[in-house]
Design an enzyme around this catalytic site. Structure first.
Site, PDB file in Angstrom:
ATOM      1  N   ASN A  15       0.873  -1.191   0.119  1.00  0.00           N
ATOM      2  CA  ASN A  15       0.078  -0.088  -0.134  1.00  0.00           C
ATOM      3  C   ASN A  15       0.860   1.313   0.055  1.00  0.00           C
ATOM      4  O   ASN A  15       1.523   1.628   0.994  1.00  0.00           O
ATOM      5  CB  ASN A  15      -0.739   0.028   1.153  1.00  0.00           C
ATOM      6  CG  ASN A  15      -1.747   1.202   1.564  1.00  0.00           C
ATOM      7  OD1 ASN A  15      -1.927   2.122   0.534  1.00  0.00           O
ATOM      8  ND2 ASN A  15      -2.024   1.474   2.590  1.00  0.00           N
ATOM      9  N   TRP A  16       1.112   1.848  -1.197  1.00  0.00           N
ATOM     10  CA  TRP A  16       1.834   2.934  -1.283  1.00  0.00           C
ATOM     11  C   TRP A  16       1.288   4.267  -0.634  1.00  0.00           C
ATOM     12  O   TRP A  16       1.974   5.378  -0.879  1.00  0.00           O
ATOM     13  CB  TRP A  16       2.361   3.296  -2.684  1.00  0.00           C
ATOM     14  CG  TRP A  16       3.278   1.965  -3.121  1.00  0.00           C
ATOM     15  CD1 TRP A  16       3.807   1.018  -2.393  1.00  0.00           C
ATOM     16  CD2 TRP A  16       3.566   1.686  -4.465  1.00  0.00           C
ATOM     17  NE1 TRP A  16       4.494   0.323  -3.169  1.00  0.00           N
ATOM     18  CE2 TRP A  16       4.347   0.496  -4.447  1.00  0.00           C
ATOM     19  CE3 TRP A  16       3.161   2.305  -5.577  1.00  0.00           C
ATOM     20  CZ2 TRP A  16       4.983  -0.253  -5.507  1.00  0.00           C
ATOM     21  CZ3 TRP A  16       3.909   1.786  -7.035  1.00  0.00           C
ATOM     22  CH2 TRP A  16       4.819   0.711  -6.732  1.00  0.00           C
ATOM     23  N   LYS A  17       0.092   4.235  -0.236  1.00  0.00           N
ATOM     24  CA  LYS A  17      -0.379   5.711   0.304  1.00  0.00           C
ATOM     25  C   LYS A  17      -0.318   6.743  -0.654  1.00  0.00           C
ATOM     26  O   LYS A  17      -0.306   6.648  -1.881  1.00  0.00           O
ATOM     27  CB  LYS A  17      -0.083   5.682   1.652  1.00  0.00           C
ATOM     28  CG  LYS A  17      -0.065   4.408   2.415  1.00  0.00           C
ATOM     29  CD  LYS A  17       0.155   4.701   3.938  1.00  0.00           C
ATOM     30  CE  LYS A  17       0.216   3.356   4.810  1.00  0.00           C
ATOM     31  NZ  LYS A  17       0.278   3.669   6.381  1.00  0.00           N
ATOM     32  N   HIS A 105      -9.601   1.072   5.103  1.00  0.00           N
ATOM     33  CA  HIS A 105      -8.353   1.368   5.756  1.00  0.00           C
ATOM     34  C   HIS A 105      -8.442   2.350   6.783  1.00  0.00           C
ATOM     35  O   HIS A 105      -9.202   3.108   6.884  1.00  0.00           O
ATOM     36  CB  HIS A 105      -7.112   1.968   4.679  1.00  0.00           C
ATOM     37  CG  HIS A 105      -5.776   2.023   5.256  1.00  0.00           C
ATOM     38  ND1 HIS A 105      -5.447   2.898   6.304  1.00  0.00           N
ATOM     39  CD2 HIS A 105      -4.846   1.012   5.045  1.00  0.00           C
ATOM     40  CE1 HIS A 105      -3.950   2.530   6.636  1.00  0.00           C
ATOM     41  NE2 HIS A 105      -3.648   1.452   6.015  1.00  0.00           N
ATOM     42  N   GLU A 107      -6.710   4.681   7.901  1.00  0.00           N
ATOM     43  CA  GLU A 107      -6.379   6.208   7.571  1.00  0.00           C
ATOM     44  C   GLU A 107      -7.761   6.767   6.918  1.00  0.00           C
ATOM     45  O   GLU A 107      -7.975   8.014   7.003  1.00  0.00           O
ATOM     46  CB  GLU A 107      -5.218   6.092   6.687  1.00  0.00           C
ATOM     47  CG  GLU A 107      -3.932   5.944   7.448  1.00  0.00           C
ATOM     48  CD  GLU A 107      -2.759   5.649   6.765  1.00  0.00           C
ATOM     49  OE1 GLU A 107      -2.661   5.481   5.703  1.00  0.00           O
ATOM     50  OE2 GLU A 107      -1.998   4.978   7.401  1.00  0.00           O
ATOM     51  N   GLU A 177      -5.459  -5.136  10.840  1.00  0.00           N
ATOM     52  CA  GLU A 177      -4.624  -4.129  10.899  1.00  0.00           C
ATOM     53  C   GLU A 177      -4.685  -3.262  12.144  1.00  0.00           C
ATOM     54  O   GLU A 177      -5.330  -2.292  12.324  1.00  0.00           O
ATOM     55  CB  GLU A 177      -4.475  -2.863   9.925  1.00  0.00           C
ATOM     56  CG  GLU A 177      -4.287  -3.724   8.604  1.00  0.00           C
ATOM     57  CD  GLU A 177      -3.552  -2.541   7.585  1.00  0.00           C
ATOM     58  OE1 GLU A 177      -2.393  -2.799   7.215  1.00  0.00           O
ATOM     59  OE2 GLU A 177      -4.097  -1.632   7.332  1.00  0.00           O
ATOM     60  N   GLY A 183       2.450   2.240  10.635  1.00  0.00           N
ATOM     61  CA  GLY A 183       3.519   3.469  10.430  1.00  0.00           C
ATOM     62  C   GLY A 183       4.252   3.648  11.893  1.00  0.00           C
ATOM     63  O   GLY A 183       4.751   4.639  11.849  1.00  0.00           O
ATOM     64  N   SER A 223       3.438  -2.212  10.273  1.00  0.00           N
ATOM     65  CA  SER A 223       5.109  -2.176  10.402  1.00  0.00           C
ATOM     66  C   SER A 223       5.574  -3.572  10.099  1.00  0.00           C
ATOM     67  O   SER A 223       6.505  -4.251  10.784  1.00  0.00           O
ATOM     68  CB  SER A 223       5.444  -1.671  11.784  1.00  0.00           C
ATOM     69  OG  SER A 223       4.837  -0.455  12.136  1.00  0.00           O
ATOM     70  N   GLY A 244       2.944  -1.028   4.506  1.00  0.00           N
ATOM     71  CA  GLY A 244       3.035   0.293   4.034  1.00  0.00           C
ATOM     72  C   GLY A 244       4.507   0.669   3.626  1.00  0.00           C
ATOM     73  O   GLY A 244       4.793   0.534   2.629  1.00  0.00           O
ATOM     74  N   GLY A 245       4.698   1.407   4.792  1.00  0.00           N
ATOM     75  CA  GLY A 245       6.136   2.007   4.567  1.00  0.00           C
ATOM     76  C   GLY A 245       7.389   0.973   3.799  1.00  0.00           C
ATOM     77  O   GLY A 245       8.116   1.603   2.859  1.00  0.00           O
TER      78      GLY A 245
HETATM   79  C1  PEP Z   1      -0.631   0.111   5.944  1.00  0.00           C
HETATM   80  O1  PEP Z   1      -0.657   1.199   5.289  1.00  0.00           O
HETATM   81  O2  PEP Z   1      -1.895  -0.558   5.958  1.00  0.00           O
HETATM   82  C2  PEP Z   1       0.367  -0.444   6.823  1.00  0.00           C
HETATM   83  C3  PEP Z   1       0.289  -1.296   7.489  1.00  0.00           C
HETATM   84  O3  PEP Z   1       1.375   0.387   7.071  1.00  0.00           O
HETATM   85  P1  PEP Z   1       2.818   0.250   7.723  1.00  0.00           P
HETATM   86  O4  PEP Z   1       3.386  -1.064   7.049  1.00  0.00           O
HETATM   87  O5  PEP Z   1       3.956   1.381   7.102  1.00  0.00           O
HETATM   88  O6  PEP Z   1       2.665   0.006   9.287  1.00  0.00           O
END
Ligand code: PEP
Length: 264
Positions: A15-17, A105, A107, A177, A183, A223, A244-245
């Site tokens: 997920n590149w957000k 999500h 966010e 999640e 993040g 994470s 994500g990251g």
């Molecule tokens: C996400 O964007 O769903 C996520 C889990 O981000 P991260 O891996 O950065 O925690």
């Protein structure tokens, strides 16, 4: 790595957000396509979820080179067309050969006020257009500390899956999640992540039957890195990761997609 119970193939989703222009996205996918080998795609399915502006470029690249990476979107609106300035419809995504669409999500729930009702409408719209929703559920730190993690997560499932038939469940992926792990660099322990993923599967068995429960993939997200993917994947009920990251960098994401196995 042993086959998952019920032969569920792990799904690793990036997920590149709101990162990567379409030019950056092309560069990352080119590197990923170079790094990942047939044996890696045997082990796990891989999807990338660029911003809307990069979907077409990434689609063209994947199609042109027959790269077996699935194209994903990060969100969608639930109407097919109309006066909804700024929104992107499921028809538009389906036309781009989008396979997976993230819905709910945290966010989006937190910053854009998405209720379970909206998440449910989006999920049904994705299914209607023959794409596969990745439904995100998870608790806040306060909820975890108050001991209501399962109540929150199972309540979200109940609300977000209204009107979804057992047949349609075959297309669905659930991403557990924990919001406090997204993040933050603070991953849920494999045992804690497994406990919730298992509770999700038990809920699926109770509401949809054993077949759906055994067949549905439940990802963990929060994470995930190349250093912790193997221990997470060692758990019976974790069928991949929403990343994500660590998915922004091709080499780190490729390591995760290899489920922590060394590159050949
Ligand atoms: C996400 O964007 O769903 C996520 C889990 O981000 P991260 O891996 O950065 O925690």
């Amino acid at each position: 790595m042993p086959a998952r119970p019920g032969e569920r193939k792990p799904l690793i989703s990036g997920n590149w957000k709101m990162h990567h222009t379409h030019l950056d996205a092309i560069a990352v996918v080119q590197k990923l396509a170079y790094s990942l080998l047939p044996a890696d795609y045997e082990r796990a399915e891989v999807s990338v979820h660029p911003a809307f502006t990069a979907l077409r470029s990434v689609q063209t690249l994947l199609d042109a080179d027959d790269v077996p990476i699935a194209l994903g979107a990060q969100d969608v609106f639930y109407e097919d067309s109309g006066a909804f300035t700024g929104e992107v419809s499921p028809v538009m995504l389906a036309k781009l050969n989008v396979s997976y669409v993230i819905v709910g999500h945290s966010e989006r729930r937190q910053h854009f006020g998405e209720s379970d009702e909206v998440v449910n409408k989006k999920l049904l719209a994705v299914l209607r257009h023959k794409m596969r929703p990745i439904l995100c559920v998870g608790e806040t730190l306060d909820e975890r500390e108050a001991g209501v993690t399962e109540t929150k997560v199972l309540g979200q499932l109940e609300a977000d899956l209204q009107g979804v038939s057992p047949e349609a469940m075959a297309s669905l992926v659930i991403a557990y999640e924990p919001i406090w792990a997204i993040g933050t660099g603070r991953t849920a322990s494999p045992a804690d992540a497994e406990a919730v993923c298992k509770a999700v599967r038990t809920w699926l068995a109770e509401h949809y039957g054993a077949g759906v429960a055994t067949g549905t993939r439940v990802q963990y997200g929060g994470s995930v890195t190349p250093d912790n993917i193997a221990e997470l994947m060692a758990e019976d009920d974790i069928d991949g990761a929403l990343v994500g990251g660590a998915s922004l960098d091709a080499e780190r994401f490729a390591q995760i997609a290899r489920l922590g196995q060394p590159a050949k």
